[in-house]
Design a protein around this motif. Sequence first.
Motif, PDB file in Angstrom:
ATOM      1  N   GLU A  45     -47.439 -16.140 -14.824  1.00 49.81           N
ATOM      2  CA  GLU A  45     -47.236 -14.811 -14.248  1.00 49.81           C
ATOM      3  C   GLU A  45     -48.218 -13.802 -14.830  1.00 49.81           C
ATOM      4  OE1 GLU A  45     -45.458 -13.965 -11.671  1.00 49.81           O
ATOM      5  OE2 GLU A  45     -44.586 -15.960 -11.418  1.00 49.81           O
ATOM      6  N   GLY A 100     -48.254 -18.751 -11.370  1.00 41.50           N
ATOM      7  CA  GLY A 100     -46.974 -18.133 -11.675  1.00 41.50           C
ATOM      8  C   GLY A 100     -45.917 -19.134 -12.073  1.00 41.50           C
ATOM      9  N   SER A 101     -44.677 -18.667 -12.060  1.00 38.86           N
ATOM     10  CA  SER A 101     -43.475 -19.466 -12.336  1.00 38.86           C
ATOM     11  C   SER A 101     -43.380 -19.963 -13.772  1.00 38.86           C
ATOM     12  CB  SER A 101     -43.356 -20.628 -11.343  1.00 38.86           C
ATOM     13  OG  SER A 101     -43.210 -20.127 -10.023  1.00 38.86           O
ATOM     14  N   ARG A 113     -44.481 -20.959  -7.505  1.00 34.96           N
ATOM     15  CA  ARG A 113     -45.694 -20.424  -6.896  1.00 34.96           C
ATOM     16  C   ARG A 113     -46.853 -20.527  -7.884  1.00 34.96           C
ATOM     17  NH1 ARG A 113     -45.099 -13.792  -6.806  1.00 34.96           N
ATOM     18  NH2 ARG A 113     -44.926 -13.458  -9.050  1.00 34.96           N
ATOM     19  N   ARG A 160     -51.453 -14.493 -13.198  1.00 27.66           N
ATOM     20  CA  ARG A 160     -51.385 -14.051 -11.798  1.00 27.66           C
ATOM     21  C   ARG A 160     -51.738 -12.571 -11.694  1.00 27.66           C
ATOM     22  NH1 ARG A 160     -48.803 -16.022  -7.226  1.00 27.66           N
ATOM     23  NH2 ARG A 160     -48.433 -14.455  -5.624  1.00 27.66           N
ATOM     24  N   GLN A 161     -51.158 -11.770 -12.573  1.00 29.81           N
ATOM     25  CA  GLN A 161     -51.444 -10.342 -12.568  1.00 29.81           C
ATOM     26  C   GLN A 161     -52.928 -10.092 -12.803  1.00 29.81           C
ATOM     27  OE1 GLN A 161     -49.694  -7.736 -11.780  1.00 29.81           O
ATOM     28  NE2 GLN A 161     -51.264  -6.236 -12.361  1.00 29.81           N
TER      29      GLN A 161
END
Length: 205
Positions: free
Chosen positions: A46, A40-41, A37, A49-50
Amino acid sequence: MSCYVALDGPDGCGKSSQAVALSAFLRARGLVVHHVREPGSTPVGEALRQLLLSPQTGELRPITEALLFSAARAELVANVIAPALQRGEWVVAERCYLSTVVYQGLASRPGLPVDWLFDLTRAVHGACLPDLLCVLDVPSAVSHARRAARTHDRIEARGADYHERVRQGYLQAAALEPRARVIDASRSFAEVQAELQRALARWSP
Protein backbone atom coordinates in the motif's frame (compact mmCIF):
# COMPACT_ATOMS: atom_id res chain seq x y z
CA MET A 1 -8.85 -27.21 -4.23
CA SER A 2 -7.22 -23.79 -4.13
CA CYS A 3 -7.07 -21.44 -7.12
CA TYR A 4 -5.27 -18.19 -7.92
CA VAL A 5 -6.94 -16.12 -10.63
CA ALA A 6 -5.69 -12.73 -11.77
CA LEU A 7 -7.73 -10.14 -13.64
CA ASP A 8 -5.59 -7.78 -15.67
CA GLY A 9 -5.92 -5.32 -18.52
CA PRO A 10 -5.80 -1.63 -19.41
CA ASP A 11 -7.03 1.04 -17.02
CA GLY A 12 -10.79 1.26 -17.37
CA CYS A 13 -11.28 -2.38 -18.38
CA GLY A 14 -13.46 -3.05 -15.31
CA LYS A 15 -11.16 -5.42 -13.44
CA SER A 16 -11.88 -3.97 -9.97
CA SER A 17 -15.65 -4.24 -10.27
CA GLN A 18 -15.40 -7.66 -11.87
CA ALA A 19 -13.06 -8.87 -9.12
CA VAL A 20 -15.53 -7.77 -6.44
CA ALA A 21 -18.40 -9.59 -8.17
CA LEU A 22 -16.33 -12.69 -8.85
CA SER A 23 -15.18 -12.86 -5.23
CA ALA A 24 -18.80 -12.60 -4.03
CA PHE A 25 -19.85 -15.35 -6.46
CA LEU A 26 -17.13 -17.68 -5.19
CA ARG A 27 -17.86 -16.95 -1.52
CA ALA A 28 -21.51 -17.77 -2.17
CA ARG A 29 -20.32 -21.23 -3.20
CA GLY A 30 -18.74 -21.70 0.21
CA LEU A 31 -15.16 -20.87 -0.73
CA VAL A 32 -12.71 -18.81 1.32
CA VAL A 33 -11.64 -16.03 -1.06
CA HIS A 34 -8.94 -13.38 -0.69
CA HIS A 35 -9.53 -10.39 -2.97
CA VAL A 36 -6.22 -8.56 -3.38
CA ARG A 37 -4.89 -5.76 -5.55
CA GLU A 38 -1.52 -4.92 -7.06
CA PRO A 39 0.24 -2.97 -5.89
CA GLY A 40 -1.22 -3.22 -2.42
CA SER A 41 -2.91 -5.57 0.06
CA THR A 42 0.14 -5.54 2.37
CA PRO A 43 1.53 -2.61 4.38
CA VAL A 44 4.55 -2.35 2.09
CA GLY A 45 2.39 -2.77 -1.00
CA GLU A 46 0.00 0.00 0.00
CA ALA A 47 2.90 2.38 0.73
CA LEU A 48 4.44 1.62 -2.66
CA ARG A 49 1.03 2.01 -4.32
CA GLN A 50 0.79 5.56 -3.00
CA LEU A 51 4.29 6.34 -4.25
CA LEU A 52 3.81 4.74 -7.67
CA LEU A 53 0.37 6.15 -8.47
CA SER A 54 0.51 9.62 -6.92
CA PRO A 55 0.84 12.41 -9.51
CA GLN A 56 3.16 14.15 -7.04
CA THR A 57 5.76 11.44 -7.62
CA GLY A 58 6.40 12.70 -11.14
CA GLU A 59 8.06 10.66 -13.88
CA LEU A 60 10.06 7.56 -13.04
CA ARG A 61 12.29 5.48 -15.26
CA PRO A 62 10.68 2.22 -16.42
CA ILE A 63 13.27 0.17 -14.51
CA THR A 64 12.47 2.07 -11.30
CA GLU A 65 8.76 1.41 -11.77
CA ALA A 66 9.34 -2.25 -12.61
CA LEU A 67 11.45 -2.83 -9.50
CA LEU A 68 9.01 -1.02 -7.20
CA PHE A 69 5.97 -2.84 -8.60
CA SER A 70 7.86 -6.12 -8.29
CA ALA A 71 8.84 -5.34 -4.69
CA ALA A 72 5.17 -4.83 -3.81
CA ARG A 73 4.30 -8.05 -5.65
CA ALA A 74 6.99 -10.03 -3.82
CA GLU A 75 5.50 -9.03 -0.45
CA LEU A 76 1.98 -9.89 -1.60
CA VAL A 77 2.95 -13.30 -2.97
CA ALA A 78 5.02 -14.29 0.07
CA ASN A 79 2.75 -12.93 2.80
CA VAL A 80 -0.79 -13.31 1.42
CA ILE A 81 -1.15 -15.33 -1.78
CA ALA A 82 1.13 -18.31 -1.15
CA PRO A 83 -0.10 -18.89 2.45
CA ALA A 84 -3.73 -18.70 1.28
CA LEU A 85 -3.15 -21.28 -1.44
CA GLN A 86 -1.33 -23.56 0.99
CA ARG A 87 -4.45 -23.49 3.19
CA GLY A 88 -6.60 -24.52 0.21
CA GLU A 89 -8.17 -21.07 -0.19
CA TRP A 90 -8.79 -18.93 -3.27
CA VAL A 91 -7.19 -15.70 -4.43
CA VAL A 92 -8.75 -13.19 -6.82
CA ALA A 93 -6.16 -10.59 -7.75
CA GLU A 94 -6.50 -7.27 -9.52
CA ARG A 95 -3.42 -7.19 -11.77
CA CYS A 96 -0.33 -9.39 -11.83
CA TYR A 97 3.10 -9.53 -13.43
CA LEU A 98 1.62 -9.07 -16.91
CA SER A 99 1.02 -5.42 -16.01
CA THR A 100 4.75 -4.91 -15.52
CA VAL A 101 5.55 -6.63 -18.81
CA VAL A 102 3.11 -4.30 -20.57
CA TYR A 103 3.46 -0.95 -18.81
CA GLN A 104 7.21 -0.96 -18.24
CA GLY A 105 8.09 -3.11 -21.25
CA LEU A 106 5.85 -3.08 -24.29
CA ALA A 107 4.15 0.32 -23.80
CA SER A 108 7.12 2.40 -22.60
CA ARG A 109 9.41 4.31 -24.96
CA PRO A 110 12.04 2.99 -24.54
CA GLY A 111 10.76 -0.06 -22.74
CA LEU A 112 12.52 -2.75 -20.78
CA PRO A 113 13.28 -6.10 -22.49
CA VAL A 114 10.32 -8.46 -22.17
CA ASP A 115 12.54 -11.47 -21.47
CA TRP A 116 14.17 -9.62 -18.57
CA LEU A 117 10.75 -8.75 -17.14
CA PHE A 118 9.61 -12.38 -17.33
CA ASP A 119 12.84 -13.39 -15.56
CA LEU A 120 12.04 -10.83 -12.84
CA THR A 121 8.57 -12.37 -12.56
CA ARG A 122 10.03 -15.83 -12.01
CA ALA A 123 12.29 -14.46 -9.28
CA VAL A 124 9.32 -12.80 -7.53
CA HIS A 125 6.75 -15.58 -7.87
CA GLY A 126 8.77 -18.76 -7.77
CA ALA A 127 6.26 -21.55 -8.27
CA CYS A 128 3.34 -19.43 -7.03
CA LEU A 129 1.91 -18.32 -10.38
CA PRO A 130 -1.75 -17.70 -11.29
CA ASP A 131 -3.74 -20.75 -12.34
CA LEU A 132 -5.66 -18.47 -14.69
CA LEU A 133 -4.86 -14.99 -15.94
CA CYS A 134 -7.84 -13.20 -17.51
CA VAL A 135 -6.94 -10.20 -19.68
CA LEU A 136 -9.98 -7.91 -19.92
CA ASP A 137 -9.61 -6.29 -23.31
CA VAL A 138 -11.31 -3.02 -24.23
CA PRO A 139 -10.65 -0.57 -27.08
CA SER A 140 -8.78 2.53 -25.97
CA ALA A 141 -11.81 4.75 -26.66
CA VAL A 142 -13.96 2.63 -24.33
CA SER A 143 -11.27 2.70 -21.66
CA HIS A 144 -10.99 6.48 -21.93
CA ALA A 145 -14.76 6.96 -21.67
CA ARG A 146 -14.96 4.79 -18.56
CA ARG A 147 -12.14 6.72 -16.89
CA ALA A 148 -13.44 10.16 -17.83
CA ALA A 149 -15.43 10.73 -14.64
CA ARG A 150 -12.67 9.87 -12.18
CA THR A 151 -9.47 11.53 -11.06
CA HIS A 152 -6.55 10.05 -12.94
CA ASP A 153 -3.55 8.61 -11.13
CA ARG A 154 0.01 9.19 -12.35
CA ILE A 155 -0.12 6.41 -14.96
CA GLU A 156 -3.72 6.94 -16.06
CA ALA A 157 -2.84 10.58 -16.83
CA ARG A 158 -0.49 9.57 -19.63
CA GLY A 159 -1.62 10.34 -23.17
CA ALA A 160 -3.88 8.48 -25.58
CA ASP A 161 -0.96 7.10 -27.61
CA TYR A 162 0.47 5.50 -24.49
CA HIS A 163 -2.83 3.89 -23.56
CA GLU A 164 -3.24 2.50 -27.07
CA ARG A 165 0.22 0.94 -26.72
CA VAL A 166 -0.92 -0.50 -23.38
CA ARG A 167 -3.95 -2.10 -25.01
CA GLN A 168 -1.88 -3.59 -27.83
CA GLY A 169 0.79 -4.61 -25.33
CA TYR A 170 -1.70 -6.69 -23.37
CA LEU A 171 -2.77 -8.54 -26.49
CA GLN A 172 0.86 -9.18 -27.36
CA ALA A 173 1.79 -10.27 -23.83
CA ALA A 174 -1.25 -12.55 -23.58
CA ALA A 175 -0.08 -14.34 -26.72
CA LEU A 176 3.25 -15.03 -24.97
CA GLU A 177 1.70 -16.26 -21.71
CA PRO A 178 0.09 -19.75 -21.72
CA ARG A 179 -1.90 -18.92 -18.57
CA ALA A 180 -3.60 -15.94 -20.20
CA ARG A 181 -7.11 -15.86 -21.61
CA VAL A 182 -8.33 -12.71 -23.40
CA ILE A 183 -11.90 -11.70 -22.60
CA ASP A 184 -13.86 -9.03 -24.49
CA ALA A 185 -14.65 -6.58 -21.70
CA SER A 186 -16.44 -4.06 -23.92
CA ARG A 187 -19.63 -6.12 -23.45
CA SER A 188 -22.08 -5.69 -20.59
CA PHE A 189 -20.89 -6.23 -17.04
CA ALA A 190 -23.09 -9.32 -16.70
CA GLU A 191 -21.73 -10.92 -19.88
CA VAL A 192 -18.13 -10.42 -18.79
CA GLN A 193 -18.84 -11.73 -15.30
CA ALA A 194 -20.55 -14.81 -16.72
CA GLU A 195 -17.53 -15.59 -18.86
CA LEU A 196 -15.21 -15.22 -15.88
CA GLN A 197 -17.35 -17.62 -13.87
CA ARG A 198 -17.34 -20.14 -16.73
CA ALA A 199 -13.56 -19.85 -17.03
CA LEU A 200 -13.22 -20.93 -13.39
CA ALA A 201 -15.60 -23.90 -13.68
CA ARG A 202 -12.77 -26.46 -13.76
CA TRP A 203 -11.54 -25.31 -10.33
CA SER A 204 -14.73 -24.37 -8.48
CA PRO A 205 -16.91 -26.98 -6.72
